[in-house]
Design a protein around this motif. Structure first.
Motif: not given
Length: 326
Positions: A266-283
């Motif tokens: 998410g950070l590499a894709w320059q998304l906000d912190l909420r989206r980063c945490a959502e991607i992490g939780s999904m994976l």
């Protein structure tokens, strides 16, 4: 965005015990503990915190630079990681020691007992980040994960000296590191990763309060098991992200590593912190649904469908342009 992931690279020997460890433990006699458990299953899997994170990132479409120390027995593992788009050119090969090993038994309560053999990991202190940066044309972010303590200290110090943003992820080393080491590994980090228990260990060992920790780092990311994850920042409301919801709960080993992989993507894709945490939780759900830390099969379409179900159409629309098709 070029992200280096430093830390342990290991093989995991995973066993299951059909019972509860707690039934065999006598609290009053823990200082004399001598117990054994009959395991009815053994799985030998690829693992190590840095390798697990790098594998997850590669699967999501962000090519990480894996930095760590391994033995000459690493050839098959290297081939596996490279097939999953992990840059392995900066891995140090020991001439005398085997690749590290993690031996873990999980009971029916998902409680775990584990032992870790460091092996070649002890040579991580010999790795300098400057040649890595020169090879890839600069580093934007370095995750300093659990590793040889002197290697972690060297990587952290070099990031500060060279002005490279870094992620402090001391994880398992929190139990063994003293206060001065933990303070050195965390102070000045752009991001700090912990779970809830580790967050308390950080405070206990550093002598810093929760607020003082946030004075020292840019963002603290805290995983909370079934309660999801929280992103903490100084003078800002916490960002709370619920778990994505697993289809089955099979093995928790490596769940935190997968969360970190998703967050870094998410950070590499320059998304906000909420989206980063959502991607992490999904994976992370993909890992808990399988035995082993790198055994999940990630297909972009299915991932997006599950992601939308968990976090909504807007969340999906923001990650879909970045997610690798496959």
């Amino acid at each position: 965005m070029k992200i280096a992931v430093t830390g342990s690279i290991a093989t995991d020997h995973l066993m299951t015990f059909r019972g509860r460890f707690a039934d065999s433990l006598v609290v009053e006699q823990l200082d004399k503990i001598s117990v054994s458990f009959l395991a009815d299953d053994l799985q030998i899997r690829r693992g190590g915190v840095a390798a697990n994170i790098a594998f997850g990132m590669g699967n999501l479409g962000v090519r990480p630079i894996l930095v760590g120390a391994v033995g000459e027995d690493f050839d098959d593992y290297r081939s596996w990681l490279e097939r999953h788009d992990v840059d392995c050119e900066s891995i140090h090969i020991s001439e005398t020691k085997h690749t590290a090993r993690f031996v873990c038994t999980t009971d029916d309560d998902m409680a775990q007992m584990a032992t870790f053999y460091a092996g070649a990991m002890s040579e991580a202190r010999e790795i300098e980040l400057a040649p890595v940066a020169a090879r890839v044309g600069a580093l934007d972010l370095v995750l300093v994960g659990p590793n040889d303590p002197e290697g972690m200290r060297r990587h952290t110090s070099e990031c500060r000296t060279r002005g490279i943003s870094f992620v402090a992820d001391p994880s398992q080393q929190l139990a063994f590191g003293d206060g001065p080491l933990i303070r050195e590994l965390i102070d000045g980090a752009t991001y700090l990763f912990t779970n809830e228990y580790e967050a308390q260990l950080v405070q206990q060992k550093t002598g810093w309060s929760a607020d003082e920790v946030l004075d020292r780092v840019g963002v603290q990311v805290m995983t909370k098991g079934k309660d999801g994850a929280a992103v903490l920042r100084k003078n800002a409301e916490p960002i709370e992200v619920p778990v994505a919801g697993e289809r089955a709960k099979v093995d928790p080993t490596g769940v935190g590593d997968a969360f970190r992989a998703g967050f870094l993507c998410g950070l590499a894709w320059q998304l906000d912190l909420r989206r980063c945490a959502e991607i992490g939780s999904m994976l992370a759900t993909y890992v808990v649904e399988t035995v082993g830390t790198q055994e999940y099969d990630l297909k972009a379409g299915e991932f997006l469908d599950r992601f939308e179900q968990a976090y909504g159409a807007q969340s999906r629309s923001e990650i879909e342009p970045h997610l690798r098709r496959g």
